[in-house]
Design a protein around this motif. Structure first.
Motif, PDB file in Angstrom:
ATOM      1  N   VAL A  28      -5.688  18.386   7.420  1.00  0.00           N
ATOM      2  CA  VAL A  28      -5.366  17.241   8.265  1.00  0.00           C
ATOM      3  C   VAL A  28      -6.173  16.010   7.847  1.00  0.00           C
ATOM      4  O   VAL A  28      -5.670  14.877   7.876  1.00  0.00           O
ATOM      5  N   ALA A  29      -7.406  16.221   7.422  1.00  0.00           N
ATOM      6  CA  ALA A  29      -8.258  15.092   7.035  1.00  0.00           C
ATOM      7  C   ALA A  29      -7.639  14.290   5.895  1.00  0.00           C
ATOM      8  O   ALA A  29      -7.607  13.055   5.932  1.00  0.00           O
ATOM      9  N   VAL A  30      -7.146  14.972   4.878  1.00  0.00           N
ATOM     10  CA  VAL A  30      -6.571  14.261   3.735  1.00  0.00           C
ATOM     11  C   VAL A  30      -5.205  13.680   4.092  1.00  0.00           C
ATOM     12  O   VAL A  30      -4.942  12.490   3.880  1.00  0.00           O
ATOM     13  N   ASN A  31      -4.331  14.507   4.636  1.00  0.00           N
ATOM     14  CA  ASN A  31      -2.944  14.086   4.842  1.00  0.00           C
ATOM     15  C   ASN A  31      -2.769  13.056   5.948  1.00  0.00           C
ATOM     16  O   ASN A  31      -1.919  12.171   5.830  1.00  0.00           O
ATOM     17  N   LEU A  32      -3.531  13.165   7.005  1.00  0.00           N
ATOM     18  CA  LEU A  32      -3.388  12.245   8.137  1.00  0.00           C
ATOM     19  C   LEU A  32      -4.490  11.205   8.182  1.00  0.00           C
ATOM     20  O   LEU A  32      -4.213   9.999   8.180  1.00  0.00           O
ATOM     21  N   GLU A  33      -5.742  11.653   8.188  1.00  0.00           N
ATOM     22  CA  GLU A  33      -6.831  10.691   8.301  1.00  0.00           C
ATOM     23  C   GLU A  33      -6.922   9.798   7.072  1.00  0.00           C
ATOM     24  O   GLU A  33      -7.271   8.617   7.169  1.00  0.00           O
ATOM     25  N   GLY A  34      -6.581  10.345   5.896  1.00  0.00           N
ATOM     26  CA  GLY A  34      -6.576   9.522   4.690  1.00  0.00           C
ATOM     27  C   GLY A  34      -5.575   8.386   4.785  1.00  0.00           C
ATOM     28  O   GLY A  34      -5.849   7.239   4.387  1.00  0.00           O
ATOM     29  N   ALA A  35      -4.382   8.681   5.333  1.00  0.00           N
ATOM     30  CA  ALA A  35      -3.370   7.633   5.514  1.00  0.00           C
ATOM     31  C   ALA A  35      -3.822   6.616   6.553  1.00  0.00           C
ATOM     32  O   ALA A  35      -3.641   5.399   6.384  1.00  0.00           O
ATOM     33  N   PHE A  36      -4.410   7.105   7.641  1.00  0.00           N
ATOM     34  CA  PHE A  36      -4.914   6.204   8.679  1.00  0.00           C
ATOM     35  C   PHE A  36      -5.959   5.246   8.127  1.00  0.00           C
ATOM     36  O   PHE A  36      -5.911   4.033   8.380  1.00  0.00           O
ATOM     37  N   LEU A  37      -6.932   5.775   7.376  1.00  0.00           N
ATOM     38  CA  LEU A  37      -7.993   4.914   6.858  1.00  0.00           C
ATOM     39  C   LEU A  37      -7.447   3.866   5.891  1.00  0.00           C
ATOM     40  O   LEU A  37      -7.859   2.702   5.922  1.00  0.00           O
ATOM     41  N   ALA A  38      -6.510   4.263   5.038  1.00  0.00           N
ATOM     42  CA  ALA A  38      -5.925   3.288   4.113  1.00  0.00           C
ATOM     43  C   ALA A  38      -5.216   2.187   4.884  1.00  0.00           C
ATOM     44  O   ALA A  38      -5.363   0.987   4.577  1.00  0.00           O
ATOM     45  N   ALA A  39      -4.430   2.560   5.890  1.00  0.00           N
ATOM     46  CA  ALA A  39      -3.721   1.557   6.688  1.00  0.00           C
ATOM     47  C   ALA A  39      -4.693   0.679   7.463  1.00  0.00           C
ATOM     48  O   ALA A  39      -4.492  -0.541   7.590  1.00  0.00           O
ATOM     49  N   LYS A  40      -5.746   1.292   7.977  1.00  0.00           N
ATOM     50  CA  LYS A  40      -6.741   0.544   8.749  1.00  0.00           C
ATOM     51  C   LYS A  40      -7.325  -0.609   7.951  1.00  0.00           C
ATOM     52  O   LYS A  40      -7.509  -1.721   8.481  1.00  0.00           O
ATOM     53  N   TYR A  41      -7.621  -0.355   6.677  1.00  0.00           N
ATOM     54  CA  TYR A  41      -8.278  -1.382   5.871  1.00  0.00           C
ATOM     55  C   TYR A  41      -7.289  -2.277   5.133  1.00  0.00           C
ATOM     56  O   TYR A  41      -7.656  -3.385   4.711  1.00  0.00           O
ATOM     57  N   ALA A  42      -6.045  -1.848   4.991  1.00  0.00           N
ATOM     58  CA  ALA A  42      -5.020  -2.723   4.405  1.00  0.00           C
ATOM     59  C   ALA A  42      -4.509  -3.731   5.421  1.00  0.00           C
ATOM     60  O   ALA A  42      -4.180  -4.879   5.073  1.00  0.00           O
ATOM     61  N   ALA A  43      -4.424  -3.313   6.687  1.00  0.00           N
ATOM     62  CA  ALA A  43      -3.798  -4.143   7.713  1.00  0.00           C
ATOM     63  C   ALA A  43      -4.411  -5.537   7.839  1.00  0.00           C
ATOM     64  O   ALA A  43      -3.664  -6.524   7.909  1.00  0.00           O
ATOM     65  N   PRO A  44      -5.734  -5.692   7.876  1.00  0.00           N
ATOM     66  CA  PRO A  44      -6.264  -7.047   8.046  1.00  0.00           C
ATOM     67  C   PRO A  44      -5.865  -8.000   6.923  1.00  0.00           C
ATOM     68  O   PRO A  44      -5.570  -9.173   7.177  1.00  0.00           O
ATOM     69  N   LEU A  75       0.860  -1.183   0.000  1.00  0.00           N
ATOM     70  CA  LEU A  75       0.000   0.000   0.000  1.00  0.00           C
ATOM     71  C   LEU A  75       0.892   1.227   0.000  1.00  0.00           C
ATOM     72  O   LEU A  75       1.783   1.342   0.840  1.00  0.00           O
ATOM     73  N   CYS A  76       0.640   2.133  -0.932  1.00  0.00           N
ATOM     74  CA  CYS A  76       1.289   3.442  -0.916  1.00  0.00           C
ATOM     75  C   CYS A  76       0.211   4.470  -0.583  1.00  0.00           C
ATOM     76  O   CYS A  76      -0.594   4.826  -1.449  1.00  0.00           O
ATOM     77  N   ALA A  77       0.185   4.899   0.669  1.00  0.00           N
ATOM     78  CA  ALA A  77      -0.781   5.904   1.110  1.00  0.00           C
ATOM     79  C   ALA A  77      -0.175   7.264   0.796  1.00  0.00           C
ATOM     80  O   ALA A  77       0.579   7.824   1.589  1.00  0.00           O
ATOM     81  N   ASN A  78      -0.514   7.766  -0.368  1.00  0.00           N
ATOM     82  CA  ASN A  78       0.190   8.908  -0.947  1.00  0.00           C
ATOM     83  C   ASN A  78      -0.658  10.167  -1.036  1.00  0.00           C
ATOM     84  O   ASN A  78      -0.142  11.242  -1.343  1.00  0.00           O
ATOM     85  N   ALA A  79      -1.948  10.061  -0.747  1.00  0.00           N
ATOM     86  CA  ALA A  79      -2.835  11.213  -0.937  1.00  0.00           C
ATOM     87  C   ALA A  79      -2.456  12.353   0.001  1.00  0.00           C
ATOM     88  O   ALA A  79      -2.177  12.145   1.184  1.00  0.00           O
TER      89      ALA A  79
END
Length: 253
Positions: free
Chosen positions: A101-117, A76-80
């Motif tokens: 902050v929503a795009v730069n931080l929360e966007g990365a968090f959400l991508a990681a959240k759903y990639a991790a499982p 996963l490249c969380a690049n947004a």
């Protein structure tokens, strides 16, 4: 190694360069981007999804689609990211801070959240999050951006600790000033805020690095491919600047 990679903000700029670099290395590519016009220009061989990275329902649906189509995800490249406002801190509106902050931080968090499982279930995977040298040194007149880019470093180091026992690695890339339309917008706004010319601001960025030059998007992309590969199998929790070595993060020009 080649595998399956999902890249957010993969339709243009650094994300598009990442997708091209992974494709050259034989990876299957899935790009997500808010810009439908940019997605329309990507190769037909790539999968693509229009996505707002701050919309959790949309992110969840995307990763469900990835799992259904591919059966998993190797990288996963969380690049947004967005530049956010350019202004003195007392002049920044709360809603502009929150949007950045929503795009730069929360966007990365959400991508990681759903990639991790998916990655945990597979016992392997690589997460690469795009920060910035602003996340290492700060950035005058760009408080929301710098704050978010510092925060994703903490997020990534935590992911590395949390997911390491499952064979999943997480690293941060901190690009410096990258040639391209997005940086041109930053230069114009900073020039206006500081009462300077665009060329003077450009020279300030370039002269603030040991190599005296801007970064190309391909330089960042090559690092993303390396960090996602088996050659980086023991690299995790690291913050790697691709910036020509910033020696003066706030050059006075």
């Amino acid at each position: 190694m080649s595998g399956r990679v999902l890249i957010t903000a993969g339709g243009s700029g650094i994300g598009r360069a990442m997708a091209e670099a992974f494709a050259r290395d034989g990876w299957q590519i899935w790009v997500a981007d808010l810009d439908g016009a940019a997605l329309a220009e990507v190769p037909d061989s790539w999968r693509k999804t229009q996505l707002d990275v701050t919309d959790e329902a949309g992110v969840a649906a995307l990763f469900a689609e990835v799992e259904a189509a591919w059966g998993g995800l190797d990288a996963l490249c969380a690049n947004a990211g967005v530049a956010g406002p350019t202004a003195a801190v007392e002049d920044i509106k709360l809603q502009d801070w929150q949007a950045c902050v929503a795009v730069n931080l929360e966007g990365a968090f959400l991508a990681a959240k759903y990639a991790a499982p998916m990655m945990k279930a597979a016992g392997q995977g690589a997460i690469v999050i795009t920060s910035s040298t602003a996340g290492q040194y700060g950035y005058p007149y760009r408080a929301p951006y710098a704050a978010a880019k510092w925060a994703v470093i903490g997020l990534t180091k935590t992911l590395a600790m949390e997911l390491g026992s499952f064979g999943v690695r997480a690293n941060v890339i901190c690009p410096g000033a990258v040639e391209g339309p997005r940086m041109e917008g930053v230069l114009a706004r900073e020039a206006a805020a500081k009462g300077m010319t665009r060329d003077a601001v450009y020279e300030g960025y370039a002269s603030g690095t040991a190599l005296g030059a801007f970064v190309e998007a391909g330089d960042v992309a090559d690092m993303a491919v390396f960090l996602s590969s088996d050659k980086a199998r023991m690299i995790s929790g690291q913050v790697i600047a691709v910036d020509g070595f910033t020696v003066n993060p706030d050059p006075k020009v």
